[in-house]
Design an enzyme around this catalytic site. Structure first.
Site, PDB file in Angstrom:
ATOM      1  NE  ARG A 118       9.238   0.839  -6.718  1.00  0.00           N
ATOM      2  CZ  ARG A 118       8.997   2.129  -6.489  1.00  0.00           C
ATOM      3  NH1 ARG A 118       8.511   2.516  -5.335  1.00  0.00           N
ATOM      4  NH2 ARG A 118       9.227   3.027  -7.409  1.00  0.00           N
ATOM      5  CG  PHE A 166       4.181   5.553   5.725  1.00  0.00           C
ATOM      6  CD1 PHE A 166       3.476   6.645   6.195  1.00  0.00           C
ATOM      7  CD2 PHE A 166       4.857   4.743   6.635  1.00  0.00           C
ATOM      8  CE1 PHE A 166       3.467   6.942   7.560  1.00  0.00           C
ATOM      9  CE2 PHE A 166       4.841   5.029   7.989  1.00  0.00           C
ATOM     10  CZ  PHE A 166       4.147   6.131   8.465  1.00  0.00           C
ATOM     11  CB  SER A 180      -3.397   8.399   5.432  1.00  0.00           C
ATOM     12  OG  SER A 180      -2.384   9.168   4.828  1.00  0.00           O
ATOM     13  CB  ALA A 236       1.220   4.150   8.771  1.00  0.00           C
ATOM     14  CG  ASP A 286       9.178   4.866   1.390  1.00  0.00           C
ATOM     15  OD1 ASP A 286      10.019   5.684   1.819  1.00  0.00           O
ATOM     16  OD2 ASP A 286       8.808   4.838   0.198  1.00  0.00           O
ATOM     17  CB  CYS A 330      12.753  10.527   1.748  1.00  0.00           C
ATOM     18  SG  CYS A 330      11.058  10.906   2.175  1.00  0.00           S
TER      19      CYS A 330
HETATM   20  N1  SAH Z   1       6.570   3.725  -0.601  1.00  0.00           N
HETATM   21  C1  SAH Z   1       5.875   4.558  -1.550  1.00  0.00           C
HETATM   22  C2  SAH Z   1       6.099   6.046  -1.307  1.00  0.00           C
HETATM   23  C3  SAH Z   1       5.672   6.519   0.059  1.00  0.00           C
HETATM   24  S1  SAH Z   1       5.524   8.248   0.192  1.00  0.00           S
HETATM   25  C4  SAH Z   1       6.308   4.155  -2.949  1.00  0.00           C
HETATM   26  O1  SAH Z   1       7.308   3.466  -3.101  1.00  0.00           O
HETATM   27  O2  SAH Z   1       5.640   4.551  -3.900  1.00  0.00           O
HETATM   28  C5  SAH Z   1       4.758   8.430   1.722  1.00  0.00           C
HETATM   29  C6  SAH Z   1       3.261   8.109   1.727  1.00  0.00           C
HETATM   30  O3  SAH Z   1       2.817   8.152   3.078  1.00  0.00           O
HETATM   31  C7  SAH Z   1       2.383   9.072   0.971  1.00  0.00           C
HETATM   32  O4  SAH Z   1       1.634   8.355   0.029  1.00  0.00           O
HETATM   33  C8  SAH Z   1       1.471   9.685   2.043  1.00  0.00           C
HETATM   34  O5  SAH Z   1       0.141   9.904   1.569  1.00  0.00           O
HETATM   35  C9  SAH Z   1       1.467   8.634   3.074  1.00  0.00           C
HETATM   36  N2  SAH Z   1       1.190   9.047   4.461  1.00  0.00           N
HETATM   37  C10 SAH Z   1       1.572  10.173   5.086  1.00  0.00           C
HETATM   38  N3  SAH Z   1       1.212  10.157   6.382  1.00  0.00           N
HETATM   39  C11 SAH Z   1       0.615   8.949   6.594  1.00  0.00           C
HETATM   40  C12 SAH Z   1       0.053   8.311   7.733  1.00  0.00           C
HETATM   41  N4  SAH Z   1       0.073   8.915   8.921  1.00  0.00           N
HETATM   42  N5  SAH Z   1      -0.443   7.071   7.598  1.00  0.00           N
HETATM   43  C13 SAH Z   1      -0.453   6.456   6.388  1.00  0.00           C
HETATM   44  N6  SAH Z   1       0.072   7.003   5.287  1.00  0.00           N
HETATM   45  C14 SAH Z   1       0.591   8.242   5.377  1.00  0.00           C
END
Ligand code: SAH
Length: 396
Positions: free
Chosen positions: A214, A230, A253, A282, A299, A339
């Site tokens: 970050r 995400f 989402s 996304a 992410d 990850c």
């Molecule tokens: N970058 C964030 C962590 C991301 S974890 C941070 O630093 O805090 C991944 C995230 O993607 C989760 O919150 C999950 O709810 C979301 N997610 C999963 N599938 C998704 C999709 N198809 N579209 C949007 N978000 C999604």
């Protein structure tokens, strides 16, 4: 104390990986065991020639039969042992963490020589997760020592998910010491404030492993139009805003996560005009938006949670990276992460390269990214190194 613990006998030559620093022995490498062993027993791993090698947890119910605790086979794994280990973990964090940070990983399992024990600090609370039968047996000692050394208001356990199933353990969620945590804990990370729900948030509530990344993204944000896909509770977006982003759109989402993201943005003094939060898929958003960005952050959650998912996961990573590449201005930046345990850094680079090529773009690697130093891993233990990220400058 040499004979205190029963022995497990390794097959000829199968001690090599342990000697090289890999903390696991798989079931196929074990020739036999001494006596009747239960999951979670402490054993001495000995070579075929009966040379004692190391002490660790044994679990006949798991593919990973042995998890290394110490390379000294003569020590006693008692209260003093755990206290020393936990103190070492605490003092490492005191060294490596930046100021203004009250949330971080305090114990990172194998990386702190405590296989299967994860402890995250969130201000006055600790979130603990126990993922091995061995650690399960030492729960009481560990909780007691953590309470004494850290003096938290409460310790909340979230032991759930796949890792526990692989060890044949049931889920265990609830307060194990002191006060039950409130639904929202306010933590600081590099002087920014975030709301964390350690009871029902994802992981143990916050993606602590992305802290240093970050900061990297923040430094690239000045005047930029940014897309954060995400976004969970918007942590990357808040850093981007502090870095001077003209605008940063968070796409996520989960509406529960989005509500916290909006709170985080406002709490740190940024507006919803500068930092809009959008509830969307996304994949779809990337495909449909017509906007062009200076910087895109990807992410996603782990697309490959098991080995058999790797091909499907690769398609997912390829898809979002291809779409993102299309939406970047000439010379724009892509911060892209995986990850997934089963996607190595080399494979991830290959997938992203393929995606960019299909988008008709080329990319130069500015730096690789991974979890911060509060997530130590053993050099000989690639499985511990799950988070991998690439910072790319994308051109035609
Ligand atoms: N970058 C964030 C962590 C991301 S974890 C941070 O630093 O805090 C991944 C995230 O993607 C989760 O919150 C999950 O709810 C979301 N997610 C999963 N599938 C998704 C999709 N198809 N579209 C949007 N978000 C999604």
């Amino acid at each position: 104390m040499m004979d205190k613990y029963p022995r497990i006998f390794l097959k000829p030559g199968r001690d090599a990986s342990l000697s090289r620093g890999h903390p696991w022995v798989f079931s196929g490498a074990v020739a036999g065991v001494e006596g009747q062993l239960e999951p979670g027993d402490i054993v001495v791993a000995v070579t075929h020639e009966r040379q004692p090698l190391a002490l660790g947890f044994y679990n006949p119910a798991s593919d990973i039969s042995f998890r290394l605790l110490t390379a000294d086979p003569t020590v006693a794994v008692d209260h003093a042992f755990w206290r020393k280990r936990i103190r070492e973990a605490i003092s490492l964090r005191e060294k490596v963490l930046p100021g203004g940070t009250t949330a971080y990983r305090l114990i990172n399992a194998e990386g702190d020589w405590m296989p299967g024990l994860i402890v995250d600090r969130y201000a006055d609370y600790l979130a603990i997760s126990i993922e091995t039968a061995g650690m399960e047996r030492h729960r009481e000692a560990v909780v007691k020592i953590l309470a004494e050394e850290m003096q938290p208001l409460g310790i909340y356990e979230r032991s759930e998910g796949r890792a526990r199933q692989l060890e044949s353990l049931d889920e265990h969620n609830g307060a194990v010491y002191g006060e039950h945590p409130p639904p929202a804990i306010e933590i600081t990370e590099d002087h920014l404030c975030f709301k964390v729900d350690i009871v029902s948030g994802q992981k143990t509530g916050f993606f602590l492993d992305q802290r240093t990344n970050r900061n990297i993204v923040e430094r690239l944000s000045d005047e930029a139009n940014i897309l954060n896909c995400f976004s969970y509770t918007g942590a990357f977006s808040v850093y981007c805003a502090r870095g001077g982003a003209r605008r940063v759109i968070s796409v996520e989402s989960s509406e529960a996560a989005n509500e916290i993201a909006r709170w985080n943005i406002e709490k740190n003094g940024f507006s919803s005009e500068q930092c809009p939060v959008v509830k969307a898929d996304a994949f779809k958003y990337l495909r449909e938006t017509k906007e062009i960005f200076d910087l895109i952050i990807l992410d996603p959650p782990a697309f490959a949670k098991a080995k058999k998912d790797v091909t499907k996961a690769a398609r997912g990573y390829k898809d979002i990276n291809l779409q993102a590449a299309r939406l970047l201005r000439e010379g724009g930046l892509l911060a892209t992460f995986s990850c997934s345990n089963y996607i190595s850094e080399a494979l991830f680079q290959k997938i992203v390269l393929g995606a960019l090529r299909d988008a008709g773009k080329s990319a130069r690697l500015l730096q690789t990214m991974g979890a911060g130093p509060d997530h130590p891993t053993n050099l000989g233990h690639p499985e511990g190194h799950y988070l991998t990220g690439l910072l790319l400058i994308v051109t035609t």
